[in-house]
Design a protein around this motif. Structure first.
Motif, PDB file in Angstrom:
ATOM      1  N   VAL A 137      67.384  62.543  13.157  1.00  0.00           N
ATOM      2  CA  VAL A 137      68.850  62.516  13.186  1.00  0.00           C
ATOM      3  C   VAL A 137      69.344  63.241  11.947  1.00  0.00           C
ATOM      4  O   VAL A 137      68.973  62.882  10.834  1.00  0.00           O
ATOM      5  N   PHE A 138      70.173  64.278  12.119  1.00  0.00           N
ATOM      6  CA  PHE A 138      70.709  65.046  11.002  1.00  0.00           C
ATOM      7  C   PHE A 138      72.060  64.476  10.583  1.00  0.00           C
ATOM      8  O   PHE A 138      72.929  64.265  11.424  1.00  0.00           O
ATOM      9  N   GLY A 139      72.228  64.244   9.279  1.00  0.00           N
ATOM     10  CA  GLY A 139      73.490  63.744   8.760  1.00  0.00           C
ATOM     11  C   GLY A 139      73.520  62.230   8.715  1.00  0.00           C
ATOM     12  O   GLY A 139      72.500  61.553   8.829  1.00  0.00           O
ATOM     13  N   ASP A 140      74.706  61.704   8.560  1.00  0.00           N
ATOM     14  CA  ASP A 140      74.935  60.268   8.491  1.00  0.00           C
ATOM     15  C   ASP A 140      74.560  59.628   9.828  1.00  0.00           C
ATOM     16  O   ASP A 140      75.087  60.035  10.870  1.00  0.00           O
ATOM     17  N   PRO A 141      73.672  58.630   9.848  1.00  0.00           N
ATOM     18  CA  PRO A 141      73.276  58.004  11.109  1.00  0.00           C
ATOM     19  C   PRO A 141      74.447  57.406  11.891  1.00  0.00           C
ATOM     20  O   PRO A 141      74.390  57.312  13.113  1.00  0.00           O
ATOM     21  N   VAL A 142      75.515  57.022  11.198  1.00  0.00           N
ATOM     22  CA  VAL A 142      76.681  56.454  11.877  1.00  0.00           C
ATOM     23  C   VAL A 142      77.490  57.552  12.569  1.00  0.00           C
ATOM     24  O   VAL A 142      78.082  57.331  13.627  1.00  0.00           O
ATOM     25  N   SER A 143      77.500  58.741  11.992  1.00  0.00           N
ATOM     26  CA  SER A 143      78.235  59.871  12.549  1.00  0.00           C
ATOM     27  C   SER A 143      77.394  61.140  12.386  1.00  0.00           C
ATOM     28  O   SER A 143      77.696  62.012  11.572  1.00  0.00           O
ATOM     29  N   PRO A 144      76.314  61.255  13.168  1.00  0.00           N
ATOM     30  CA  PRO A 144      75.381  62.382  12.980  1.00  0.00           C
ATOM     31  C   PRO A 144      75.986  63.730  13.330  1.00  0.00           C
ATOM     32  O   PRO A 144      76.926  63.811  14.116  1.00  0.00           O
ATOM     33  N   GLU A 145      75.403  64.759  12.730  1.00  0.00           N
ATOM     34  CA  GLU A 145      75.816  66.135  13.013  1.00  0.00           C
ATOM     35  C   GLU A 145      75.021  66.719  14.173  1.00  0.00           C
ATOM     36  O   GLU A 145      75.549  67.491  14.968  1.00  0.00           O
ATOM     37  N   ALA A 146      73.724  66.377  14.239  1.00  0.00           N
ATOM     38  CA  ALA A 146      72.858  66.947  15.271  1.00  0.00           C
ATOM     39  C   ALA A 146      71.613  66.080  15.417  1.00  0.00           C
ATOM     40  O   ALA A 146      71.350  65.196  14.601  1.00  0.00           O
ATOM     41  N   TYR A 147      70.858  66.380  16.476  1.00  0.00           N
ATOM     42  CA  TYR A 147      69.604  65.680  16.746  1.00  0.00           C
ATOM     43  C   TYR A 147      68.496  66.696  16.968  1.00  0.00           C
ATOM     44  O   TYR A 147      68.698  67.694  17.664  1.00  0.00           O
ATOM     45  N   GLU A 148      67.337  66.455  16.384  1.00  0.00           N
ATOM     46  CA  GLU A 148      66.133  67.218  16.693  1.00  0.00           C
ATOM     47  C   GLU A 148      65.457  66.433  17.812  1.00  0.00           C
ATOM     48  O   GLU A 148      65.217  65.226  17.667  1.00  0.00           O
ATOM     49  N   VAL A 149      65.198  67.091  18.926  1.00  0.00           N
ATOM     50  CA  VAL A 149      64.602  66.405  20.073  1.00  0.00           C
ATOM     51  C   VAL A 149      63.301  67.086  20.480  1.00  0.00           C
ATOM     52  O   VAL A 149      63.091  68.272  20.232  1.00  0.00           O
ATOM     53  N   GLU A 150      62.446  66.320  21.114  1.00  0.00           N
ATOM     54  CA  GLU A 150      61.139  66.796  21.568  1.00  0.00           C
ATOM     55  C   GLU A 150      61.046  66.589  23.066  1.00  0.00           C
ATOM     56  O   GLU A 150      61.493  65.568  23.583  1.00  0.00           O
TER      57      GLU A 150
END
Length: 69
Positions: A37-50
């Protein structure tokens, strides 16, 4: 979304096969798992997914903006 959560893509997403640096397109409906999870976990900027690619027995990584999840 948190790390290890899974969801299905609502649109095609560009990804890179792990260890091969090969670009692939994950089609809409592909099940992916959040690995970062990129950024603040409460208000993330983006997600790295597999995603697992059964046709080649490999995995691919993609970064998806949080607003698109």
């Amino acid at each position: 979304m948190n790390e290890n959560d899974s969801f299905r893509l609502t649109r095609p997403v560009e990804a890179e096969v792990i260890g091969e640096h090969t670009a692939v397109t994950l089609p809409a409906g592909t099940t992916v798992t959040v690995v970062l999870v990129f950024g603040d976990p409460v208000s993330p900027e983006a997600y790295e997914v597999e995603a697992y690619l059964p046709e080649t027995n490999t995995y691919a990584l993609a970064t998806i903006p949080a607003r698109e999840v």
